[in-house]
Design a protein around this motif. Structure first.
Motif, PDB file in Angstrom:
ATOM      1  N   ARG A 382       0.831  -1.210   0.000  1.00 57.08           N
ATOM      2  CA  ARG A 382       0.000   0.000   0.000  1.00 57.08           C
ATOM      3  C   ARG A 382       0.863   1.257   0.000  1.00 57.08           C
ATOM      4  O   ARG A 382       0.572   2.234  -0.706  1.00 57.08           O
ATOM      5  CB  ARG A 382      -0.913  -0.012   1.232  1.00 57.08           C
ATOM      6  N   LEU A 383       1.928   1.245   0.772  1.00 57.54           N
ATOM      7  CA  LEU A 383       2.836   2.395   0.816  1.00 57.54           C
ATOM      8  C   LEU A 383       3.560   2.568  -0.517  1.00 57.54           C
ATOM      9  O   LEU A 383       3.763   3.688  -0.991  1.00 57.54           O
ATOM     10  CB  LEU A 383       3.839   2.231   1.958  1.00 57.54           C
ATOM     11  N   ALA A 384       3.947   1.456  -1.130  1.00 52.59           N
ATOM     12  CA  ALA A 384       4.618   1.517  -2.435  1.00 52.59           C
ATOM     13  C   ALA A 384       3.684   2.077  -3.499  1.00 52.59           C
ATOM     14  O   ALA A 384       4.098   2.853  -4.365  1.00 52.59           O
ATOM     15  CB  ALA A 384       5.121   0.138  -2.831  1.00 52.59           C
ATOM     16  N   ASP A 385       2.401   1.690  -3.439  1.00 51.38           N
ATOM     17  CA  ASP A 385       1.418   2.240  -4.379  1.00 51.38           C
ATOM     18  C   ASP A 385       1.340   3.760  -4.252  1.00 51.38           C
ATOM     19  O   ASP A 385       1.295   4.486  -5.254  1.00 51.38           O
ATOM     20  CB  ASP A 385       0.028   1.637  -4.121  1.00 51.38           C
ATOM     21  N   HIS A 386       1.301   4.208  -3.011  1.00 56.36           N
ATOM     22  CA  HIS A 386       1.210   5.654  -2.779  1.00 56.36           C
ATOM     23  C   HIS A 386       2.466   6.374  -3.275  1.00 56.36           C
ATOM     24  O   HIS A 386       2.367   7.403  -3.960  1.00 56.36           O
ATOM     25  CB  HIS A 386       1.020   5.913  -1.285  1.00 56.36           C
ATOM     26  N   TYR A 387       3.620   5.824  -2.957  1.00 54.39           N
ATOM     27  CA  TYR A 387       4.891   6.431  -3.370  1.00 54.39           C
ATOM     28  C   TYR A 387       4.994   6.467  -4.892  1.00 54.39           C
ATOM     29  O   TYR A 387       5.381   7.481  -5.488  1.00 54.39           O
ATOM     30  CB  TYR A 387       6.045   5.623  -2.772  1.00 54.39           C
TER      31      TYR A 387
END
Length: 596
Positions: A382-387
């Motif tokens: 989820r964090l990678a998607d946002h980044y």
């Protein structure tokens, strides 16, 4: 300690009650005569409720944490029109001696841990004072447990835990966990309440709240099956439950469930309890009721409600103070950093990144990715998607500084993007853009991260197409003869520019699929050059998507109408011949200019 606390509260409340009575009309809070002693229970309850609302009776809240200004939404100060129902010293439905349950042991838990039926009509601190002395005097095995339940019903969670000090039985443990849950400070103990539901059906409604507070949508599903249990909660307990549950339900867009919760309260009750009034304001805002935005902004300016009101405004796409957003996200990052590794935070991360995405920048995202609680594959994804989304937005921007920011973020992602399918594409896109901007060193650094030269070539072709650089596209076709993506871009560019000769060279290398044929047809129609052969129009008819099929039909209809119009001979009067020839000449000259 409990006795001293009660005496102190009573002493503090007495002058407050006298002052309030002197300022109110004759009907008073309880709707009886003007005798001050008759008014005292209601005034004392108001004082205690204010203390709870403002955090004065919570374990670590300093005195005076409640906001002192009166410009925002008011803290509980009931006027005659908003008065609580009349109280008697001993409510008729509340026994002076609630039943002294024997702790019923089952194979796994106490069955009566969350049974608050004895306190269904327990609403005020005056109710508690009416029978507490009797219970304490009896000193039975369960008297402190009953007193803890009474405190829980009134929202006095710290006082409830004080009654359970030294008690290790299962009922005491269950009530202690409930007190922590209702206080709303620590991360909810979901595993405990899940285990409790195996043996105690009445624990399900508390499991729902625990999951809601953790951001888990499953909490809403569970709560929807517990509406009847919710309706039968004691009023104060139901108010406090609602204050914790409704903001979470609002984040999940569970408007119908929120409406069901609010429907259990009267308008007078909603006006009387400040937290309940705020949750009603949130519900009205979610429905975009007239004036609700201003009300929510008023709450945003009120310290006690600022975080929830700010999140609601951001969910609606409305701006809030950017400094506040940054400060709020910083606090959340710190909170996540304190969580143990086995706490599931994926759902709450999703809410944070969606609602406060402007403040959750590259730095904040990397900080979140470094905390122990965010090491699960789901949280990191989820964090990678946002980044990755931040990078994509910066690279697509028309602002050079933002382009460079996105390039730098790719080079300093600290492994968060490793293994993503789109990483090579973004590196190639950034490298091509850097080369176009004359940032040779940056382009080389980004190119060095690529696993293949083909990704860079594709990115260069994408950029050339975006910039309408036809010559660069053809050079890339020659250097990458087998790359289908580059050939397709060059063919689309030829159609866009009306270069029939170049399209004829490339058309034999194009795929047979209907989707790409439709792209050619759309580009041909948009450009107005009409150079795409009929076979591509026929191939596009095989498209399966209904919306695409309608688009194709519209294009075909317009194309036929244009063809029919061109076949009809036009009569020209002899006197109009010179003018007509002039228009034809001008048209041909314009076409030659476009070709050049």
């Amino acid at each position: 300690m409990t006795h001293r606390l009660s005496i102190c509260l009573f002493a503090l409340a007495f002058p407050l009650a006298q002052t309030a009575v002197s300022q109110q009309p004759s009907e008073g809070v309880v709707g009886t005569g003007g005798d001050e002693m008759d008014r005292l229970p209601a005034e004392l309850d108001t004082f205690v409720q204010e203390a709870i609302d403002q955090g004065l009776l919570k374990r670590s809240a300093p005195v005076g944490t409640g906001p002192s200004d009166t410009s925002g939404p008011r803290v509980l100060t009931p006027s005659p029109a908003q008065a609580a129902p009349a109280e008697t010293p001993v409510p008729e439905h509340v026994s002076l001696r609630p039943r002294q349950d024997t702790e019923v042991q089952t194979g796994c838990a106490i069955t009566s841990a969350y049974d608050f039926s004895d306190f269904e009509h327990f609403e005020t601190y005056a109710d508690l004072m009416s029978w507490r002395g009797v219970i304490e005097a009896e000193e039975t095995a369960t008297s402190k447990t009953l007193l803890a339940k009474a405190y829980l019903v009134l929202g006095m969670n710290e006082e409830a835990r004080m009654q359970l000090v030294g008690k290790t039985d299962k009922t005491a443990t269950a009530l202690r966990e409930l007190a922590w849950l209702m206080e709303g400070r620590a991360f909810p103990n979901i595993s405990y309440f899940t285990e409790m539901t195996d043996c105690d059906e009445q624990a399900r409604i508390w499991l729902a709240l625990a999951k809601l507070r953790a951001g888990d949508p499953a909490g809403a599903d569970i709560l929807s099956t517990q509406i009847n249990a919710y309706r039968h909660m004691p009023l104060r307990l139901r108010v406090n439950y609602t204050a914790l549950a409704m903001p979470a339900l609002d984040r999940m867009k569970e408007r119908t469930l929120n409406e069901k919760l609010l429907a259990t309260f009267t308008n007078d009750e909603i006006e009387y309890y400040s937290r309940l009034k705020f949750t009603k304001a949130m519900f009205d805002f979610s429905r975009r009721a007239p004036g609700s935005e201003q009300t929510m902004r008023d709450y945003f300016n009120h310290l006690e409600y600022r975080d929830e009101a700010g999140a609601a405004l951001r969910r609606a796409g409305l701006d809030v103070d950017s400094d506040y957003e940054t400060e709020f996200v910083s606090r959340l990052v710190d909170d996540y950093g304190k969580l143990p590794e086995d706490i599931p935070v994926e759902a709450s991360l999703d809410v944070l990144l969606r609602d406060l995405n402007q403040a959750a920048d590259y730095k904040m995202t990397l900080q979140l990715a470094s905390v122990p609680a965010a090491q699960s594959p789901e949280a990191r994804a989820r964090l990678a998607d946002h980044y990755s989304g931040l990078v994509a937005a910066d690279l697509a921007s028309a602002k050079t500084l933002w382009n460079i920011r996105g390039m730098d973020a790719l080079l300093n992602s600290e492994g968060l993007l490793e293994g993503r399918e789109d990483l090579d594409a973004k590196l190639g896109q950034a490298a091509a853009l850097a080369a176009h901007l004359g940032l040779r060193t940056m382009s080389e650094k980004l190119s060095a991260r690529l696993e293949s030269d083909e990704a860079l070539a594709v990115a260069q072709a994408d950029l050339a197409y975006r910039l309408a650089d036809s010559d660069q596209l053809m050079k890339l076709v020659e250097r990458n003869a087998g790359n289908q993506h580059i050939i397709e871009l060059a063919a689309l560019d030829a159609v866009r520019t009306g270069n029939a000769r170049r399209f004829a060279v490339l058309s034999g290398k194009l795929p047979d699929d209907a989707a790409f044929a439709l792209r050619l047809v759309e580009t041909d129609a948009a450009s107005g050059h009409q150079i795409v052969p009929d076979r591509f129009y026929q191939r596009a008819r095989n498209i399966e998507d209904e919306a695409d099929a309608r688009t194709l039909e519209q294009i075909m209809t317009a194309r036929k109408a244009l063809a029919d119009a061109s076949k009809q001979p036009t009569s020209i009067a002899l006197a109009d011949v010179p003018t007509s020839l002039t228009r034809v000449g001008a048209s041909l000259q314009a076409s030659q200019t476009e070709m050049r």
